[in-house]
Enzyme design. Structure first.
Site, PDB file in Angstrom:
ATOM      1  N   CYS A 113      48.478  39.471  37.436  1.00 13.59           N
ATOM      2  CA  CYS A 113      46.872  39.006  37.198  1.00 13.59           C
ATOM      3  C   CYS A 113      47.172  37.552  36.247  1.00 13.59           C
ATOM      4  O   CYS A 113      46.383  36.586  36.586  1.00 13.59           O
ATOM      5  CB  CYS A 113      46.433  39.911  36.274  1.00 13.59           C
ATOM      6  SG  CYS A 113      46.618  41.696  36.974  1.00 13.59           S
ATOM      7  N   HIS A 137      45.139  34.121  36.454  1.00 13.35           N
ATOM      8  CA  HIS A 137      43.957  33.843  35.339  1.00 13.35           C
ATOM      9  C   HIS A 137      44.584  33.448  34.061  1.00 13.35           C
ATOM     10  O   HIS A 137      43.559  33.331  33.235  1.00 13.35           O
ATOM     11  CB  HIS A 137      43.435  35.304  35.231  1.00 13.35           C
ATOM     12  CG  HIS A 137      42.650  35.926  36.650  1.00 13.35           C
ATOM     13  ND1 HIS A 137      41.513  34.965  37.227  1.00 13.35           N
ATOM     14  CD2 HIS A 137      42.897  36.517  37.649  1.00 13.35           C
ATOM     15  CE1 HIS A 137      41.234  35.391  38.208  1.00 13.35           C
ATOM     16  NE2 HIS A 137      42.039  36.605  38.565  1.00 13.35           N
ATOM     17  N   ARG A 150      36.975  45.198  42.168  1.00 14.21           N
ATOM     18  CA  ARG A 150      37.532  43.644  41.908  1.00 14.21           C
ATOM     19  C   ARG A 150      38.926  43.729  41.825  1.00 14.21           C
ATOM     20  O   ARG A 150      39.565  42.970  42.269  1.00 14.21           O
ATOM     21  CB  ARG A 150      36.880  43.004  40.896  1.00 14.21           C
ATOM     22  CG  ARG A 150      37.180  41.626  41.002  1.00 14.21           C
ATOM     23  CD  ARG A 150      36.658  40.849  41.898  1.00 14.21           C
ATOM     24  NE  ARG A 150      36.727  39.521  42.113  1.00 14.21           N
ATOM     25  CZ  ARG A 150      38.160  38.976  42.603  1.00 14.21           C
ATOM     26  NH1 ARG A 150      38.913  39.742  43.481  1.00 14.21           N
ATOM     27  NH2 ARG A 150      38.334  37.839  42.940  1.00 14.21           N
ATOM     28  N   CYS A 183      41.605  42.106  43.943  1.00 14.04           N
ATOM     29  CA  CYS A 183      42.662  41.239  43.540  1.00 14.04           C
ATOM     30  C   CYS A 183      44.167  41.537  44.177  1.00 14.04           C
ATOM     31  O   CYS A 183      44.771  40.964  44.603  1.00 14.04           O
ATOM     32  CB  CYS A 183      42.694  41.073  42.018  1.00 14.04           C
ATOM     33  SG  CYS A 183      41.401  40.031  41.282  1.00 14.04           S
TER      34      CYS A 183
END
Lengths: 118, 108, 278
Positions: C192, C196, C235, C239
């Protein structure tokens, strides 16, 4: 662990020489096929991250693919970067196209053929 | 000793070089049975699933493998099952190494 | 610069002594600092608007879309569902503090008795089951609508997630969520954090990547790409698919821990769900 690392480095070195020795003159067909893989969303999808001449809607997650021959005089270095960039840079975000079998070895060769023309 | 490594490395390099050729399918031998190959893939997938890290294309490869076998395309079937097995093994390797290496991604 | 190197060394030193983790509050403050440095022109609360905080053209389209918010129907439908009594005469209001109005800032929380993280969606289903009703499907549909209504009644409240340091279970759940966030997954080998944190604000194709800070404030979301309203865990699944990992189950332990971590990181930001995203 270390002998294995040394060994893989040796393999990389020798195989790069091998590849150089083996290199055939690039043909337009290989470059076009490589380009198709690079641009296809379900294959290389390289445009997701890199600006590439001739491609639309490129990302800027990674650097633009420019002057590739100057940046990678040795084809084998470019190939190993695409195969598994984490060998040189552990925190890379570049997917390991070869190590994780995202592309086949043949496809990687074609991709390298194309990218090296940029 | 060093000479031995170089020799080995050269040997490996040649193998890797050969790998660049289209056929690196070590299952091409007709003596390998589909059932065994498929079972090995399933076992590897189960391990990856237990590590909570299955890649998204692996199960599809196994399904395609089964279909190929049902349609009598044995070589395809074995090749697909092998690919699924290798993916599952790599996913497991990833999960195990990340148990420790995730901290490399913590930048601050 | 020197200072940051010094603090890096210090952090490194702490890590080598205590390999576990820095505390949740240290994590949150480090995150706030990272994004404030990376986006010096973005006011703190704006991070709750995801990429619209820094992508001007996307922001204009989004503001236009907010004239007739696509999630409005979900709020209305969710309110009807929320207020309709169960077969036993009780209702959702009986399961939550303050009758379920304006409570989302406290979710997820760590239930020490059950030893697990409870998200708002899980709490909604626990409420149903405690009252003899069937659990609803997670991610989309009625559950997302009820959550949308509950989020709507919580708008403007500051996220106030608790990770009590004297609760080993809570700290472990938070830490597991953090580890998941930084763990590379899938054939494409992304964590992640790869997108991000390291690449926040950069473009993947035409889409700019959102910041971790503010990522949990605005759920559920009507995403144009989905054409419907969905929960944060939908979500997560998306992802994971995008990095060629098979998604985990909605409300799996991993996803709940991740939601716990992400929500804590957004502590202090105002809730602004439900929201629309492209």
């Amino acid at each position: 662990m270390r002998p294995i690392l040394m060994l893989s480095l040796l393999v990389l070195l020798t195989s790069s020489q091998y590849a150089l020795a083996d290199e055939v003159p690039l043909n337009e067909d290989a470059i076009e096929r490589g380009k198709a893989i690079v641009f296809a969303r379900s294959r290389g999808n390289c445009l997701a991250c890199h600006a590439i001449k001739g491609g639309d809607l490129a990302g800027n997650y990674g650097p633009p693919l420019l002057l590739m021959k100057a940046r990678y005089p040795k084809r084998a270095d470019l190939r190993s970067k695409i195969w598994d960039a984490s060998v040189r840079e552990p925190t890379t975000r570049m997917p390991p196209y070869g190590r994780h079998r995202i592309l086949t070895e043949d496809e990687i060769d074609l991709v390298v053929d194309f990218i090296h023309t940029l | 000793m060093i000479g031995k490594y170089v020799f080995l490395a050269m040997g490996l390099a040649i193998v890797a070089g050969c790998g660049l050729q289209p056929s690196r399918d070590r299952s091409a031998s007709p003596t390998v049975s589909f059932a065994e190959t498929y079972a090995a893939a399933e076992a590897a997938l189960a391990k990856a699933a237990a590590s909570r890290n299955v890649w998204s294309k692996t199960e599809g490869l196994l399904q395609q493998s089964k279909i190929a076998n049902d349609e009598g395309r044995k070589e395809d079937a074995i090749q697909l099952a092998n690919e699924a097995r290798m993916q599952a093994e790599l996913a497991l390797t990833q999960a195990i190494s990340q148990e420790k290496d995730w901290q490399e991604n913590v930048l601050f | 610069m020197k200072k940051s190197i010094l603090s890096l060394c210090l952090i490194g030193g702490i890590f080598s002594v205590l390999p576990a983790v820095a505390g949740p509050e240290e994590d949150r403050l480090a995150m706030v600092k990272y994004y404030s440095d990376r986006f010096p022109d973005v006011p703190m609360q704006e991070f709750a608007n995801g990429l619209y905080a820094f992508d001007q053209s996307a922001r204009e389209q989004w503001i236009e879309m907010e004239d007739f918010p696509p999630y409005e129907i979900a709020i209305d439908d969710g309110q009807v569902l929320f207020e309709t009594p169960f077969a036993n005469g009780k209702s959702y209001a009986d399961c939550f503090d303050n009758g379920g109005i304006g409570v989302k800032q406290d979710y997820p929380y760590f239930d020490a008795d059950a030893g697990e993280v409870v998200t708002l969606e899980l709490a909604i289903n626990q409420c149903r089951e405690a009252n003899g009703e069937k659990a609803l499907a997670y991610m989309i549909g009625e559950l997302a609508e009820i959550a949308a209504y509950m989020a709507y009644t919580s708008r403007g409240n500051e996220f106030a997630i608790q990770v009590p340091l004297d609760s080993p279970g809570a700290v472990a759940a938070y830490s597991a969520g953090k580890q998941f966030f930084y763990t590379r997954r899938g054939q494409l080998n992304f964590a992640c954090s790869s997108c991000h944190i390291q690449s926040a604000g950069l473009n993947l194709r035409a889409d700019r990547l959102s910041t971790t800070l503010g990522q949990a404030t605005h759920w559920p979301v009507y995403r144009s790409k989905w054409g419907e309203i969905g929960t944060i865990q939908k979500r997560f699944a998306e992802c994971n698919s995008q990095v060629w990992a098979k998604p985990l189950e909605a409300q799996s332990v991993e996803y709940r821990n991740l939601e716990y971590f992400l929500s804590y990181i957004s502590n202090g930001l105002e809730l602004n769900g439900p929201a629309s995203r492209r």
